[in-house]
Design a protein around this motif. Structure first.
Motif, PDB file in Angstrom:
ATOM      1  N   SER A  56       0.825  -1.205   0.000  1.00  0.00           N
ATOM      2  CA  SER A  56       0.000   0.000   0.000  1.00  0.00           C
ATOM      3  C   SER A  56       0.863   1.261   0.000  1.00  0.00           C
ATOM      4  CB  SER A  56      -0.925  -0.019   1.221  1.00  0.00           C
ATOM      5  OG  SER A  56      -1.633   1.188   1.315  1.00  0.00           O
ATOM      6  N   ALA A  57       1.896   1.299   0.855  1.00  0.00           N
ATOM      7  CA  ALA A  57       2.760   2.481   0.950  1.00  0.00           C
ATOM      8  C   ALA A  57       3.501   2.732  -0.358  1.00  0.00           C
ATOM      9  CB  ALA A  57       3.755   2.309   2.097  1.00  0.00           C
ATOM     10  N   GLU A  58       3.969   1.677  -1.009  1.00  0.00           N
ATOM     11  CA  GLU A  58       4.700   1.843  -2.272  1.00  0.00           C
ATOM     12  C   GLU A  58       3.770   2.301  -3.388  1.00  0.00           C
ATOM     13  OE1 GLU A  58       7.758   2.121  -2.178  1.00  0.00           O
ATOM     14  OE2 GLU A  58       8.196   1.114  -0.289  1.00  0.00           O
ATOM     15  N   ARG A  59       2.548   1.823  -3.374  1.00  0.00           N
ATOM     16  CA  ARG A  59       1.561   2.264  -4.366  1.00  0.00           C
ATOM     17  C   ARG A  59       1.229   3.751  -4.178  1.00  0.00           C
ATOM     18  NH1 ARG A  59      -1.691  -1.766  -7.038  1.00  0.00           N
ATOM     19  NH2 ARG A  59      -0.618  -3.750  -6.804  1.00  0.00           N
ATOM     20  N   VAL A  60       1.112   4.163  -2.928  1.00  0.00           N
ATOM     21  CA  VAL A  60       0.834   5.574  -2.644  1.00  0.00           C
ATOM     22  C   VAL A  60       1.979   6.440  -3.176  1.00  0.00           C
ATOM     23  CG1 VAL A  60       0.656   7.274  -0.775  1.00  0.00           C
ATOM     24  CG2 VAL A  60      -0.722   5.192  -0.706  1.00  0.00           C
ATOM     25  N   ALA A  61       3.221   6.039  -2.935  1.00  0.00           N
ATOM     26  CA  ALA A  61       4.376   6.823  -3.400  1.00  0.00           C
ATOM     27  C   ALA A  61       4.398   6.907  -4.924  1.00  0.00           C
ATOM     28  CB  ALA A  61       5.680   6.221  -2.879  1.00  0.00           C
ATOM     29  N   ASP A  62       4.152   5.783  -5.605  1.00  0.00           N
ATOM     30  CA  ASP A  62       4.108   5.804  -7.073  1.00  0.00           C
ATOM     31  C   ASP A  62       2.966   6.692  -7.572  1.00  0.00           C
ATOM     32  OD1 ASP A  62       6.322   4.280  -7.765  1.00  0.00           O
ATOM     33  OD2 ASP A  62       5.197   2.408  -7.992  1.00  0.00           O
ATOM     34  N   THR A  63       1.839   6.635  -6.893  1.00  0.00           N
ATOM     35  CA  THR A  63       0.684   7.450  -7.313  1.00  0.00           C
ATOM     36  C   THR A  63       0.992   8.937  -7.158  1.00  0.00           C
ATOM     37  OG1 THR A  63      -0.832   5.656  -6.736  1.00  0.00           O
ATOM     38  CG2 THR A  63      -1.776   7.872  -6.933  1.00  0.00           C
ATOM     39  N   TYR A  64       1.614   9.324  -6.041  1.00  0.00           N
ATOM     40  CA  TYR A  64       2.033  10.722  -5.886  1.00  0.00           C
ATOM     41  C   TYR A  64       2.971  11.124  -7.021  1.00  0.00           C
ATOM     42  CZ  TYR A  64       0.168  12.063  -1.288  1.00  0.00           C
ATOM     43  OH  TYR A  64      -0.658  12.430  -0.251  1.00  0.00           O
ATOM     44  N   ALA A  65       3.921  10.261  -7.343  1.00  0.00           N
ATOM     45  CA  ALA A  65       4.880  10.587  -8.404  1.00  0.00           C
ATOM     46  C   ALA A  65       4.173  10.784  -9.748  1.00  0.00           C
ATOM     47  CB  ALA A  65       5.945   9.493  -8.503  1.00  0.00           C
ATOM     48  N   VAL A  66       3.268   9.881 -10.088  1.00  0.00           N
ATOM     49  CA  VAL A  66       2.534  10.009 -11.353  1.00  0.00           C
ATOM     50  C   VAL A  66       1.675  11.268 -11.334  1.00  0.00           C
ATOM     51  CG1 VAL A  66       0.737   8.980 -12.811  1.00  0.00           C
ATOM     52  CG2 VAL A  66       2.572   7.540 -11.882  1.00  0.00           C
ATOM     53  N   ASP A  67       0.973  11.519 -10.225  1.00  0.00           N
ATOM     54  CA  ASP A  67       0.122  12.712 -10.120  1.00  0.00           C
ATOM     55  C   ASP A  67       0.923  14.007 -10.257  1.00  0.00           C
ATOM     56  OD1 ASP A  67      -2.141  11.159  -9.817  1.00  0.00           O
ATOM     57  OD2 ASP A  67      -2.301  11.468  -7.648  1.00  0.00           O
ATOM     58  N   HIS A  68       2.216  13.947  -9.950  1.00  0.00           N
ATOM     59  CA  HIS A  68       3.073  15.134 -10.068  1.00  0.00           C
ATOM     60  C   HIS A  68       3.817  15.190 -11.403  1.00  0.00           C
ATOM     61  CE1 HIS A  68       2.142  15.606  -5.837  1.00  0.00           C
ATOM     62  NE2 HIS A  68       2.566  16.851  -5.958  1.00  0.00           N
ATOM     63  N   GLY A  69       3.448  14.321 -12.336  1.00  0.00           N
ATOM     64  CA  GLY A  69       4.006  14.402 -13.687  1.00  0.00           C
ATOM     65  C   GLY A  69       5.231  13.536 -13.939  1.00  0.00           C
ATOM     66  N   LEU A  70       5.542  12.624 -13.033  1.00  0.00           N
ATOM     67  CA  LEU A  70       6.742  11.797 -13.169  1.00  0.00           C
ATOM     68  C   LEU A  70       6.470  10.414 -13.755  1.00  0.00           C
ATOM     69  CD1 LEU A  70       8.258  12.918  -9.810  1.00  0.00           C
ATOM     70  CD2 LEU A  70       9.561  12.899 -11.926  1.00  0.00           C
TER      71      LEU A  70
END
Length: 190
Positions: free
Chosen positions: A130-144
């Motif tokens: 769950s924590a790793e998915r959240v981090a990836d989602t933040y990264a994608v949401d920020h354009g990465l």
């Protein structure tokens, strides 16, 4: 972007990674006033990078927390030890962008929530997922998104990692297909 940009002055940044770290930070304007220490480390247990709050700042206001991103000084690339800064730039930006995603998650957590987070991360595989998915989602949401995909492609197909490590990555982190799905949804919202 100028590498001497004053919004990054409060962050300690190793010189050999300055360009990629600032590139990744540029995707996170919300972190402009957050103190982050980037530290090269000889040995990070079972990972290449790791984001966490600095323990000594955990007992004050969450607005004054300092965060540390530990970065392994070396990477085993196809069985050869390689300085981390020699990896492809887009891979490093994605990797650091993912760690910055963890910090975005930590910003909204109380000190008690951070303690529970640490316990969960140490004791529960489903919590890690769950924590790793959240981090990836933040990264994608920020354009990465493209950088995250480059990092995943590098780890899974180019780095020559042992099969056991690749299986671990596949279990714990979002697969490339889900990253692309998140990217498509983001573009529909924009």
């Amino acid at each position: 972007m100028q590498l001497t940009d004053t919004k990054y002055i409060q962050n300690s940044i190793p010189s050999e990674l300055k360009v990629v770290i600032i590139n990744a930070l540029d995707f996170y304007p919300d972190l402009a006033d957050v103190t982050i220490e980037f530290k090269l480390s000889e040995n990070i247990r079972k990972s290449v990078m790791q984001a966490q709050p600095k323990f000594s700042t955990m007992f004050g206001s969450r607005n004054k927390r300092t965060y540390i991103i530990k970065i392994s000084r070396f990477f085993s690339l196809k069985g050869k030890v390689t300085p981390i800064h020699m990896l492809p730039k887009n891979v490093l930006i994605g990797w650091i962008g993912h760690e910055l995603g963890h910090i975005m998650d930590y910003l909204n957590r109380s000190n008690w929530s951070m303690i529970l987070f640490g316990i969960g991360y140490l004791t529960s595989k489903s919590f890690i997922i769950s924590a790793e998915r959240v981090a990836d989602t933040y990264a994608v949401d920020h354009g990465l998104g493209d950088y995250i995909l480059a990092t995943k492609d590098f780890i899974l197909y180019q780095a020559g990692m042992p099969e056991k490590y690749i299986q671990k990555i596949n279990k714990l982190y979002l697969p490339p297909e889900e990253i692309m799905y998140l990217m498509e949804n983001k573009s529909l919202k924009d």
